[in-house]
Design a protein around this motif. Structure first.
Motif, mmCIF file in Angstrom:
data_model
loop_
_atom_site.group_PDB
_atom_site.id
_atom_site.type_symbol
_atom_site.label_atom_id
_atom_site.label_comp_id
_atom_site.label_asym_id
_atom_site.label_seq_id
_atom_site.Cartn_x
_atom_site.Cartn_y
_atom_site.Cartn_z
ATOM 1 N N SER A 144 0.835 -1.207 0.000
ATOM 2 C CA SER A 144 0.000 0.000 0.000
ATOM 3 C C SER A 144 0.868 1.255 0.000
ATOM 4 C CB SER A 144 -0.906 -0.011 1.239
ATOM 5 O OG SER A 144 -1.493 1.252 1.451
ATOM 6 N N ILE A 186 -9.152 -3.879 1.199
ATOM 7 C CA ILE A 186 -8.328 -4.903 0.550
ATOM 8 C C ILE A 186 -8.118 -6.093 1.486
ATOM 9 C CG2 ILE A 186 -6.003 -5.373 -0.360
ATOM 10 C CD1 ILE A 186 -7.635 -3.648 -2.231
ATOM 11 N N VAL A 246 -1.524 -0.979 -4.296
ATOM 12 C CA VAL A 246 -2.636 -0.024 -4.294
ATOM 13 C C VAL A 246 -2.117 1.336 -3.843
ATOM 14 C CG1 VAL A 246 -4.399 -1.783 -3.842
ATOM 15 C CG2 VAL A 246 -3.331 -0.604 -1.917
ATOM 16 N N ILE A 287 -3.312 -0.657 -8.600
ATOM 17 C CA ILE A 287 -4.492 0.214 -8.560
ATOM 18 C C ILE A 287 -4.056 1.665 -8.400
ATOM 19 C CG2 ILE A 287 -6.642 0.758 -7.318
ATOM 20 C CD1 ILE A 287 -6.610 -2.043 -8.617
ATOM 21 N N GLU A 306 -5.959 5.169 -7.432
ATOM 22 C CA GLU A 306 -7.232 5.769 -6.963
ATOM 23 C C GLU A 306 -7.060 7.279 -6.926
ATOM 24 O OE1 GLU A 306 -9.331 7.933 -3.980
ATOM 25 O OE2 GLU A 306 -7.364 7.094 -3.495
ATOM 26 N N VAL A 357 -12.728 -3.448 -4.812
ATOM 27 C CA VAL A 357 -11.474 -3.530 -5.580
ATOM 28 C C VAL A 357 -10.778 -4.857 -5.276
ATOM 29 C CG1 VAL A 357 -9.166 -2.550 -5.871
ATOM 30 C CG2 VAL A 357 -11.150 -1.034 -5.722
#
Length: 461
Positions: free
Chosen positions: A76, A88, A146, A187, A189, A419
C-alpha cells in the motif's frame, strides 16, 4: 536560571513561528502565563512538550508479520488512515507494507497495524528498499499494489497544476515503482478531477482566435492521457471508471476514479456493484445513514459558531438554507446568496433516509457543512468513522481536526473491498459478472471506453 522563556526563545527552540507558539499557549499545550500583552512559557513545560513531539514520531520499520500461506500479497502507498487497505484486507489480501509521509497518519498506522512495514516519503525509496522493508524476496510475486497519490494537484477545487505540482510528481514516482516492482495488478485511486485535468495548463486569455490550437497535453484530460500512454508502453492493460461508493454499500455518495492495471495484458472488467440507487439490476437500494449511526456512546466533534446555530435550529433533517423562511435566507447566506451554483452545502443537515454526501476534511466549513440530522452540531469523528465504515475501535492519532482529515480523505471500506474482491477473482481466473449499462456515477464519459472516445474527439478539434 530563569524558569520562563519568551515567545521568541521558544519559537527558536521549536523551529516554529512565534504565532504558532502563542497558539500552543492559548490551547494549553504549553504551560504559560501572560505578563501584560506577552506570553512567557514554563521551561519544564517546554521540555515535556519536546519529549512528547519526539515520542510522536513514528520511525520507518520493517514488516514483522508472519507469512500467511495462500494469501495474496499486497503493498500500500499513500496509505493515509488505511481505508483502502482495510477493504483490501477484507477481500483476503495480506498487506505487508504501508507507505505514508503524513506524521498523524503514520501514527494511526502504527497504532492499528504495528507489524506492517512502514515507510515515509515515496520519493526516498527504491524498489529494493520496498522489497526489503516488506520482507519479500526478489523471486516472490507481488499480487497487488494499491495507492491513491495526493489528489490536490487534480482537484477541481484547486489550481490543477497536474504534474507540475510536487504532489503530481509523487504520482509519477508511484507509477515508476509499480512498473519496476511488476505486480500482477496495481491500482490507482484518485478524484474525479483527474478525468479533466490538463497536463500543461494554458491560461484562458491565451486561447481562441489569434492563438495556436491547443496541444494534446493542454486539452482537458491531458494528465490522464499521459498516464494511460505510460501504461500502454509498459505492457500493462487497464480499465477505469468513476465509481460512486454508495453502489458498493457505503452509506455515503462519494465518487472516486479507480484505475485497475493488469500485467497480463487483458483489459480488467469494472467493479461489481452490490447496491443501486433505486434497486436497478435487482440489487439492494443505497444504504441510508440512519442505521449506521445508532449506538455511538461518545462523540468528539467540532462546534458551529452561534450565528450559524441560530439557523440550524430552524432546519429539519435533509434541509439546507433553502428550508429557512424566505426573509431569513439572505440574512443567513450574506454575500453567498448572490453567487452562482446550487450552494447545497450551506447550512446543510443530513437526511436520515439517504446516504451522506461526500465527507469533507472539515465538517463545519460554511460552504460544506455536515450537520447531524437533528442535533445542533457537525458530525462527530465517531460518526465519520461509521459512514466511512471504519471499525469503532480503529484508533486515530493527532488533534481532532487531524482525525477528521484522516477519515475525510480515506477511501470507504466497501469500495476498497470491491477492488480487492475483483482482483481476487482475476487472480483465481474466476468469472466476473457483467453489469452492462449500470450507472456507476452521475456524470457522463467517465468509463475508460467513453472517456477515450471523448478525448479523441477533443484531439480532432
Amino acid at each position: 536560571m530563569s524558569t520562563f522563556l519568551s515567545i521568541k526563545d521558544v519559537s527558536i527552540e521549536l523551529s516554529i513561528s512565534e504565532q504558532r507558539v502563542r497558539t500552543l499557549c492559548r490551547e494549553g499545550a504549553l504551560v504559560s502565563e501572560k505578563v501584560g500583552k506577552s506570553w512567557i512559557v514554563n521551561v519544564s513545560s517546554l521540555k515535556f512538550y519536546k519529549e512528547k513531539i519526539e515520542l510522536s514520531k513514528v520511525k520507518d520499520h520493517e514488516c514483522n508479520l508472519k507469512v500467511t500461506a495462500n494469501k495474496p500479497i499486497a503493498l500500500s502507498f499513500f496509505s493515509g488512515a488505511m481505508g483502502l487497505d482495510l477493504g483490501i484486507e477484507k477481500a483476503g489480501f495480506d498487506i505487508r507494507l504501508a507507505c505514508e509521509a503524513d506524521k498523524y497518519c503514520r501514527q494511526t498506522i502504527a497504532l492499528n497495524r504495528p507489524d506492517v512495514a512502514l515507510l515515509g516519503d515515496i520519493n526516498q525509496y527504491t524498489a529494493d528498499d520496498i522489497l526489503s522493508a516488506a520482507k519479500i524476496s526478489k523471486d516472490t510475486e507481488i499480487d497487488l499494489m494499491v495507492g491513491g497519490p495526493p489528489c490536490q494537484a487534480f482537484s477541481t477545487a484547486g489550481k490543477r497544476k497536474a504534474f507540475q505540482d510536487d504532489r503530481g510528481n509523487v504520482f509519477l514516482k508511484y507509477i515508476d515503482l509499480a512498473l519496476e516492482l511488476n505486480p500482477k495488478y496495481f491500482i490507482i485511486e484518485n478524484v474525479r478531477g483527474l478525468l479533466s485535468c490538463p497536463l500543461d495548463h494554458r491560461p484562458h486569455i491565451e486561447r481562441g482566435e489569434g492563438y495556436p490550437d491547443m496541444k494534446e497535453d493542454e486539452l482537458k484530460g491531458g494528465a490522464l492521457n499521459y498516464i494511460l500512454s505510460r501504461l500502454k508502453h509498459s505492457g500493462y492493460s487497464y480499465s477505469f471508471n468513476l465509481y460512486n461508493s454508495a453502489n458498493f454499500g457505503t452509506p455515503q455518495s462519494r465518487e472516486r476514479v479507480i484505475i485497475i492495471c493488469s500485467r497480463d495484458g487483458q483489459k480488467p472488467p469494472y467493479l461489481s456493484p452490490t447496491h443501486s440507487e433505486t434497486g436497478e439490476f435487482d440489487l439492494p437500494v443505497w444504504q441510508p445513514i440512519k442505521d449506521k449511526l445508532k449506538g455511538i456512546e461518545h462523540h468528539d466533534h467540532l462546534n458551529f459558531p452561534e450565528k450559524r446555530l441560530k439557523y440550524y435550529r430552524m432546519l429539519k433533517p435533509g434541509q439546507n438554507w433553502r428550508g429557512l423562511p424566505e426573509e431569513l435566507q439572505k440574512e443567513a447566506m450574506g454575500k453567498a446568496f448572490y453567487s452562482g451554483g446550487g450552494k447545497t452545502g450551506f447550512l446543510r443537515r443530513l437526511s436520515w433516509d439517504k446516504p451522506a454526501p461526500t465527507l469533507v476534511t472539515h465538517p463545519a466549513m460554511p460552504a460544506t457543512d455536515l450537520a447531524h440530522p437533528e442535533e445542533d452540531r457537525p458530525l462527530s469523528v465517531q460518526e465519520y468513522k461509521r459512514i466511512q465504515e471504519f471499525p469503532d475501535d480503529w484508533e486515530l492519532a493527532g488533534p481532532l481536526l487531524q482525525q477528521y482529515k484522516q477519515i475525510g480523505n480515506a477511501v470507504p471500506i466497501s469500495l476498497g473491498e470491491a477492488v480487492g474482491n475483483l482482483v481476487i477473482k482475476l487472480l483465481k481466473k474466476e468469472d466476473v459478472p457483467e453489469f452492462n449499462g449500470f450507472k456507476y456515477s452521475r456524470y457522463k464519459n467517465t468509463s475508460c471506453t467513453d472517456w477515450e472516445s471523448d478525448f479523441s474527439k477533443r484531439k480532432a478539434g
